[in-house]
Motif scaffolding. Structure first.
Motif, PDB file in Angstrom:
ATOM      1  N   LEU A  21      46.475  47.550  42.117  1.00 57.10           N
ATOM      2  CA  LEU A  21      47.591  47.216  41.235  1.00 57.10           C
ATOM      3  C   LEU A  21      47.991  45.753  41.389  1.00 57.10           C
ATOM      4  O   LEU A  21      48.309  45.071  40.411  1.00 57.10           O
ATOM      5  N   ARG A  22      47.965  45.257  42.620  1.00 57.44           N
ATOM      6  CA  ARG A  22      48.293  43.858  42.865  1.00 57.44           C
ATOM      7  C   ARG A  22      47.287  42.950  42.154  1.00 57.44           C
ATOM      8  O   ARG A  22      47.655  41.940  41.568  1.00 57.44           O
ATOM      9  N   GLY A  23      46.021  43.311  42.191  1.00 55.20           N
ATOM     10  CA  GLY A  23      44.998  42.520  41.508  1.00 55.20           C
ATOM     11  C   GLY A  23      45.201  42.522  40.004  1.00 55.20           C
ATOM     12  O   GLY A  23      45.096  41.478  39.348  1.00 55.20           O
ATOM     13  N   GLU A  24      45.507  43.708  39.419  1.00 57.07           N
ATOM     14  CA  GLU A  24      45.748  43.791  37.982  1.00 57.07           C
ATOM     15  C   GLU A  24      46.982  42.969  37.587  1.00 57.07           C
ATOM     16  O   GLU A  24      46.982  42.284  36.567  1.00 57.07           O
ATOM     17  N   LEU A  25      48.020  43.052  38.406  1.00 55.68           N
ATOM     18  CA  LEU A  25      49.232  42.292  38.134  1.00 55.68           C
ATOM     19  C   LEU A  25      48.949  40.791  38.192  1.00 55.68           C
ATOM     20  O   LEU A  25      49.429  40.025  37.358  1.00 55.68           O
ATOM     21  N   GLY A  26      48.147  40.383  39.149  1.00 53.68           N
ATOM     22  CA  GLY A  26      47.770  38.974  39.252  1.00 53.68           C
ATOM     23  C   GLY A  26      47.010  38.510  38.020  1.00 53.68           C
ATOM     24  O   GLY A  26      47.245  37.404  37.514  1.00 53.68           O
ATOM     25  N   GLU A  27      46.106  39.356  37.520  1.00 53.98           N
ATOM     26  CA  GLU A  27      45.357  39.007  36.307  1.00 53.98           C
ATOM     27  C   GLU A  27      46.291  38.881  35.108  1.00 53.98           C
ATOM     28  O   GLU A  27      46.148  37.970  34.278  1.00 53.98           O
ATOM     29  N   VAL A  29      49.517  38.102  35.151  1.00 49.64           N
ATOM     30  CA  VAL A  29      50.315  36.889  35.318  1.00 49.64           C
ATOM     31  C   VAL A  29      49.475  35.656  34.970  1.00 49.64           C
ATOM     32  O   VAL A  29      49.955  34.737  34.302  1.00 49.64           O
ATOM     33  N   ASP A  30      48.218  35.645  35.383  1.00 48.09           N
ATOM     34  CA  ASP A  30      47.346  34.520  35.051  1.00 48.09           C
ATOM     35  C   ASP A  30      47.151  34.401  33.537  1.00 48.09           C
ATOM     36  O   ASP A  30      47.158  33.301  32.978  1.00 48.09           O
ATOM     37  N   GLU A  31      46.974  35.540  32.868  1.00 47.34           N
ATOM     38  CA  GLU A  31      46.801  35.531  31.415  1.00 47.34           C
ATOM     39  C   GLU A  31      48.065  35.041  30.716  1.00 47.34           C
ATOM     40  O   GLU A  31      48.002  34.249  29.768  1.00 47.34           O
ATOM     41  N   LEU A  32      49.216  35.499  31.185  1.00 52.42           N
ATOM     42  CA  LEU A  32      50.477  35.025  30.614  1.00 52.42           C
ATOM     43  C   LEU A  32      50.653  33.516  30.825  1.00 52.42           C
ATOM     44  O   LEU A  32      51.109  32.801  29.934  1.00 52.42           O
TER      45      LEU A  32
END
Length: 157
Positions: A21-27, A29-32
């Protein structure tokens, strides 16, 4: 999940799920962040939407130009004798219909002094009420320090 029906899962499964979940959230945030940078990149927007930006610029120029032209026209119109005569006729007609509405001029000095004193008192009362309702950051920090066990910390006046 209903209370009392907790499912026991091994800690490594939970840790793996948290990591995923942390990895998905990081992705996300990077996309945003990438989209934010693309949105506020003025040069890229100019290249991507030249027609829309040109039309918007023309519309702004037309509004500004029209406003200036209208101000100049009205200024010149108000200088004409015919306009001033018409305004005088309207004003005299109003005065004849409602003489009690005719302005009295400048306020006497006593009224001005009373208004200034009243304004000062109201300002002072509002300021004191706000100081009581919302403590200053220094007072909050001092209270927090006292709560943490620092007796030498006192709020400053």
């Amino acid at each position: 999940m209903k209370p009392g029906r907790a499912v026991a899962r091994p800690s490594h499964e939970v840790a793996g799920e948290i990591s995923s979940l942390r990895g998905e959230l990081g992705e996300l945030v990077d996309e945003l962040d990438r989209r934010r940078r693309a949105l506020f990149d003025v040069r890229a927007q100019l290249r991507a939407h030249p027609v829309a930006i040109s039309l918007a610029g023309l519309a702004v120029a037309a509004v500004l130009g029209g406003s200036v032209a209208l101000l100049v026209y009205n200024g010149r119109r108000k200088q004409r004798r015919s306009y001033k005569a018409r305004q005088l006729r309207v004003a005299v007609g109003r005065m004849m219909e409602h003489p009690e509405r005719v302005g009295r001029g400048e306020a006497p000095p006593g009224e001005k002094i009373l208004a200034a004193v009243g304004t000062a008192i109201a300002t002072l009362l509002v300021k004191r009420a706000l100081e009581r309702a919302v403590p200053s950051p220094r007072a909050r920090a001092a209270r927090a320090a006292q709560a943490d066990g620092h007796p030498e910390a006192r709020p400053r006046p």
